[in-house]
Design an enzyme around this catalytic site. Structure first.
Site: not given
Ligand code: PNS
Length: 162
Positions: A21, A45, A94, A132
């Site tokens: 990030h 969440k 990615r 993450s």
């Protein structure tokens, strides 16, 4: 490209911010005059870090960049952008898998607001496997992630998982 007062937002969950990030933030901050980092409030969440902790970690990791603003948002990202006069979303990609998901989001955001464009930045290949989630996964087994997250995050992760 007219760079005058060009605003963009890099939105995400950032639970927590990783070196992947941070690399995107550093590169996008050179392209835009103002880069907002939007941390999503998702009431459904429960993350590892609270929203306040995520915001503080991002602020700590980006303190040397003078055109960054870290904000929390909830609801549709395009609505926040409209309020703020932001027309550009920044996303890091990615892999090919990311592209499929990211294209779907980009198209939906464009459908919701035709003024919005999404800019994809390829993640630095040294971080192409970093997320993450995978960091939290390996940390459960005490893996060493010092090359993958900013040092402020490493300390926070150590405190959190003690
Ligand atoms: O870090 P993430 O989880 O990949 O980020 C996804 C995020 C926060 C950018 C996306 O879920 C989002 O924009 N959520 C806000 C609600 C919204 O606008 N949804 C429509 C996206 S097409």
């Amino acid at each position: 490209m007219d760079k005058k007062n060009r605003k963009a937002i890099f939105a995400g969950s950032f639970d927590p911010i990783t070196n992947g990030h941070l690399d995107i933030i550093q590169r996008a901050s050179k392209i835009f005059d103002e880069l907002q980092i939007g941390v999503l409030i998702n009431p459904n969440k429960k993350g590892l870090f609270t929203l306040e902790e995520r915001v503080e970690l991002i602020k700590a990791c980006t303190k040397d960049l003078d055109n960054i603003k870290v904000i929390e948002f909830q609801g549709l990202l395009v609505n926040y952008c409209k309020e703020q006069g932001i027309n550009t979303l920044v996303r890091g990609v990615r892999s090919e898998d990311d592209v499929n998901y990211e294209l779907q989001m980009a198209h939906m955001n464009k459908e919701l607001d035709p003024d919005i464009d999404t800019i994809f930045l390829p993640t630095n290949k040294q971080y192409s496997f970093v997320s993450s989630s995978i960091i939290k996964e390996v940390l459960k087994f005490d893996a060493d992630v010092k090359n993958l997250v900013p040092k402020e995050v490493l300390v926070a992760l150590e405190n959190k998982t003690k």
